[in-house]
Design an enzyme around this catalytic site. Structure first.
Site, PDB file in Angstrom:
ATOM      1  N   ASN A   1       0.845  -1.198   0.000  1.00 55.40           N
ATOM      2  CA  ASN A   1       0.000   0.000   0.000  1.00 55.40           C
ATOM      3  C   ASN A   1       0.880   1.248   0.000  1.00 55.40           C
ATOM      4  O   ASN A   1       0.505   2.283  -0.526  1.00 55.40           O
ATOM      5  CB  ASN A   1      -0.894   0.010   1.242  1.00 55.40           C
ATOM      6  CG  ASN A   1      -1.631   1.318   1.400  1.00 55.40           C
ATOM      7  OD1 ASN A   1      -2.488   1.646   0.587  1.00 55.40           O
ATOM      8  ND2 ASN A   1      -1.260   2.107   2.413  1.00 55.40           N
TER       9      ASN A   1
ATOM     10  N   ASP B   1      -1.144  -6.850   3.315  1.00 61.46           N
ATOM     11  CA  ASP B   1      -1.351  -5.782   4.282  1.00 61.46           C
ATOM     12  C   ASP B   1      -2.378  -4.772   3.757  1.00 61.46           C
ATOM     13  O   ASP B   1      -2.326  -4.375   2.585  1.00 61.46           O
ATOM     14  CB  ASP B   1       0.012  -5.084   4.464  1.00 61.46           C
ATOM     15  CG  ASP B   1       0.061  -4.144   5.638  1.00 61.46           C
ATOM     16  OD1 ASP B   1      -0.143  -4.605   6.758  1.00 61.46           O
ATOM     17  OD2 ASP B   1       0.314  -2.943   5.421  1.00 61.46           O
TER      18      ASP B   1
ATOM     19  N   LEU C   1      -4.955  -0.417  -0.108  1.00 60.87           N
ATOM     20  CA  LEU C   1      -4.139  -0.660  -1.299  1.00 60.87           C
ATOM     21  C   LEU C   1      -4.950  -0.419  -2.568  1.00 60.87           C
ATOM     22  O   LEU C   1      -4.466   0.152  -3.537  1.00 60.87           O
ATOM     23  CB  LEU C   1      -3.621  -2.117  -1.261  1.00 60.87           C
ATOM     24  CG  LEU C   1      -3.013  -2.686  -2.543  1.00 60.87           C
ATOM     25  CD1 LEU C   1      -1.711  -1.973  -2.863  1.00 60.87           C
ATOM     26  CD2 LEU C   1      -2.758  -4.188  -2.406  1.00 60.87           C
TER      27      LEU C   1
ATOM     28  N   GLU D   1      -5.687  -8.814   4.880  1.00 57.70           N
ATOM     29  CA  GLU D   1      -6.132  -7.997   6.005  1.00 57.70           C
ATOM     30  C   GLU D   1      -7.221  -7.057   5.505  1.00 57.70           C
ATOM     31  O   GLU D   1      -6.941  -6.064   4.834  1.00 57.70           O
ATOM     32  CB  GLU D   1      -4.959  -7.181   6.566  1.00 57.70           C
ATOM     33  CG  GLU D   1      -5.369  -6.390   7.795  1.00 57.70           C
ATOM     34  CD  GLU D   1      -4.401  -5.272   8.171  1.00 57.70           C
ATOM     35  OE1 GLU D   1      -4.382  -4.901   9.355  1.00 57.70           O
ATOM     36  OE2 GLU D   1      -3.690  -4.762   7.294  1.00 57.70           O
TER      37      GLU D   1
HETATM   38  C1  GLC Z   1      -1.339  -3.302   8.821  1.00 58.42           C
HETATM   39  C2  GLC Z   1      -0.402  -3.964   9.798  1.00 58.42           C
HETATM   40  C3  GLC Z   1       0.135  -2.951  10.746  1.00 58.42           C
HETATM   41  C4  GLC Z   1       0.811  -1.822   9.983  1.00 58.42           C
HETATM   42  C5  GLC Z   1      -0.084  -1.264   8.892  1.00 58.42           C
HETATM   43  C6  GLC Z   1       0.682  -0.405   7.939  1.00 58.42           C
HETATM   44  O1  GLC Z   1      -2.469  -2.821   9.445  1.00 58.42           O
HETATM   45  O2  GLC Z   1      -1.066  -5.019  10.450  1.00 58.42           O
HETATM   46  O3  GLC Z   1       1.008  -3.508  11.686  1.00 58.42           O
HETATM   47  O4  GLC Z   1       1.125  -0.796  10.859  1.00 58.42           O
HETATM   48  O5  GLC Z   1      -0.687  -2.271   8.139  1.00 58.42           O
HETATM   49  O6  GLC Z   1       1.512  -1.158   7.110  1.00 58.42           O
END
Ligand code: GLC
Length: 564
Positions: free
Chosen positions: A107, A205, A210, A248
């Site tokens: 992202n 992530d 993203l 996620e």
């Molecule tokens: C996700 C991860 C986290 C991180 C964020 C930015 O949420 O789990 O730990 O800070 O992405 O990359």
């Protein structure tokens, strides 16, 4: 005829284990964990029953967000080892039956990544369009900063070129511009690189961020984010047939389910697994109330994953234990029960605690949570240290409280490092959950220890294919403290009960299709019990007790167990 239980769907009954190389095992005494140390610890993972390791970011980083701010996507952070050490680890893990996946953090990059350094040097630089710029923050642009304690806006003014750049997370993490085809190609190259080195996929992530292009001038160049995600999945599949995308996505259920690829515009083939953030949060609400209803409701609401996809379940992840999908009153209840001090809370939405201290070390309540993890439908994901009952260290900053060194032995550093007086990535936990009280070595040969119990749960989960492969339904009971679900597969069935209350209870359960006088066997103790009348069974449960009961004869009409 459709294929239903092919072994290439390995992730359906996987046991995923998330760890950070930095905090797992230091092999050279410099105070930082490394790949060589991790490789030495593979036996622990094998004995536990782990089948897939998820590596948190191990790439070169400025360490502004614990490795989630990457300066080079094609390398290993020198503090953790070399590419050679990485491949030795992946090879050794594979040899012991463990696949390896890793965080794919695309992202954003670090603001020190050479692409961003170039991008911010002038408005006409080569990499300028790899990031998202604007003259003034647009009104319809994305809202909501992820780290509200530090950031007030998702736009940061850049002096040199006089424009603002987008950053969903810290300002040191400028967002990449996926509307730019060159960025999309590069992301595929990154995935190709690591799969070539043996990875079996990625934990992706921040997926919604993203794919987001709100408010961007060139948003129309990304025709459909879901189509793009499907493209990435197809690319991955071509490169490596068994590779997965574990995403996620922390959104309401219907929105999350779209990322499996069930939206009309996609080809139905996006993320292999999505984390069940809502089920996790409702589980804590159920535990706080001593009532099954919140979790039962989540299980009923949760959309079924498409046939070749799965939900991923977890008790806590590496971040704050987010409670953002509960309403304010519910969140306050969980805070009051499990983290009443301000210092235990983070960003007003989560807890920076691990489970055992939250329940004052009550083994019954801890086990209840892990029995749920391994018996509810979904692929279980553990965070390192959960298997031995580690606690947090609130002296560490923010989320780092739950990212303390793994506790291997009773030593001062928990056997994490042999270095004396060296600086550790985070302080070791202390007190009742410090290494003298909680460590892998002391538990290794004790079946009654947290580690022994976790191994047993994992063994039973792997031996009970109904749980991972079957259909399930939540069954009402007469006791509000008890959650009952029935998982069935090809005529086999397992009845699972969890008692959230501190009372001993006997729950009367109506099991569709179960005839009178049939035996059910407790998969942990081997004890049997008999169904009283047709379709009815009375099950005794200890306070916070749980039972997994194998139905010894096929149910009359297993199809009846397919609907939730
Ligand atoms: C996700 C991860 C986290 C991180 C964020 C930015 O949420 O789990 O730990 O800070 O992405 O990359």
């Amino acid at each position: 005829m459709r294929l239903t239980r092919t072994s290439d769907l390995w992730w359906k009954n996987a046991v995923v284990y998330c760890l950070d190389v930095e905090t797992y095992q230091d092999s050279d005494g410099d105070g930082t964990g490394d790949f060589a140390g991790l490789t030495q610890r593979i036996d622990h993972l094998v004995r536990l029953g782990v089948t897939c390791v998820w590596l948190m970011p191990f790439y070169p980083t400025r360490e502004r967000d614990d490795g989630y701010d990457i300066t080079d996507f094609y390398a290993v952070d020198p503090r953790l080892g070399t590419l050679g050490d990485f491949t030795e680890f992946v090879r050794t893990a594979r040899d012991r039956g463990i696949r390896v996946i890793a965080d794919l953090v695309v992202n954003h990059t670090s603001d020190h990544h050479p692409w961003f350094q170039d991008a911010r040097s002038s408005r006409t630089s080569k990499y300028r369009d790899w990031y998202v710029w604007c003259d003034s923050p647009p009104e319809d642009g994305p809202e909501g900063v992820v780290f509200p304690d530090v950031e007030k806006s998702v736009w940061e003014h850049d002096e040199t070129t006089g424009q603002y750049y987008l950053h969903r997370f810290y300002k040191q993490q400028p967002d990449l511009n996926v509307a730019n085809p060159a960025v999309r190609d590069e992301i595929a190259r990154i995935m190709g690189f690591w799969t070539q080195l043996g990875l079996s996929g990625f934990r992706v992530d921040a997926v919604p961020f993203l794919l987001e292009t709100d408010g961007q001038e060139d948003a129309d160049q990304l025709p459909d984010p879901h189509e793009y995600l499907a493209d990435l999945r197809a690319f991955l599949g071509r490169r490596s047939g068994d590779a997965v995308l574990l995403g996620e996505v922390n959104l309401p259920y219907p929105d999350t389910a779209k990322f499996f690829g069930d939206s009309e515009s996609s080809r139905g083939d996006e993320l292999t697994m999505c984390f069940d953030f809502i089920g996790m949060q409702r589980m804590y609400l159920s535990m706080a109330r001593g009532e099954a209803a919140p979790l039962a409701a989540a299980l009923r609401e949760r959309p079924a994953a498409p046939r070749d996809a799965h939900w991923a379940t977890f008790v806590r992840n590496h971040d704050e234990l987010t409670l953002d999908k509960l309403d304010d009153d519910e969140r306050a209840e969980v805070f009051a029960a499990f983290g009443p001090d301000k210092d235990m809370q983070l960003y007003d939405r989560g807890l920076r605690r691990r489970l055992p201290p939250m329940v004052d070390g009550d083994r019954r309540r801890v086990e209840l949570a892990y029995s749920l993890l391994f018996s509810l439908p979904g692929t279980p994901v553990l965070f390192y240290g959960e298997e031995i009952g580690m606690g947090e260290n609130l002296a560490a900053e923010g989320r780092q409280a739950v990212r303390t060194p793994m506790q291997w032995t009773p030593d001062k550093s928990g056997g994490f490092t042999a270095g004396e007086g060296v600086e550790l990535p985070n302080p070791v936990a202390t007190g009742a959950f410090g290494p003298t009280k909680v460590n892998a070595h002391d538990q290794a040969h004790d079946p009654a220890s947290p580690l022994g119990r976790m191994r047993t749960l994992i063994e039973r989960y792997r031996e009970t294919p109904e749980l991972a492969w079957g259909d399930y339904r939540v069954i009402d009971t007469d006791d509000p403290g008890v959650l009952v679900h029935l998982s069935s597969l090809e005529g086999g069935a397992v009845l699972v009960l969890h008692n959230f209350s501190e009372r001993s209870v006997t729950a009367s359960v109506e099991v569709p299709g179960l005839r009178g006088g049939r035996l059910l066997t407790d998969v942990f103790t081997g004890d049997t019990l008999k169904s009283a009348a047709a379709g009815l069974v009375d099950v005794a449960l200890d306070p916070y007790g749980y039972r997994w009961l194998r139905v010894n004869t096929p149910l009359d009409d297993p199809d009846r167990a397919t609907a939730v």
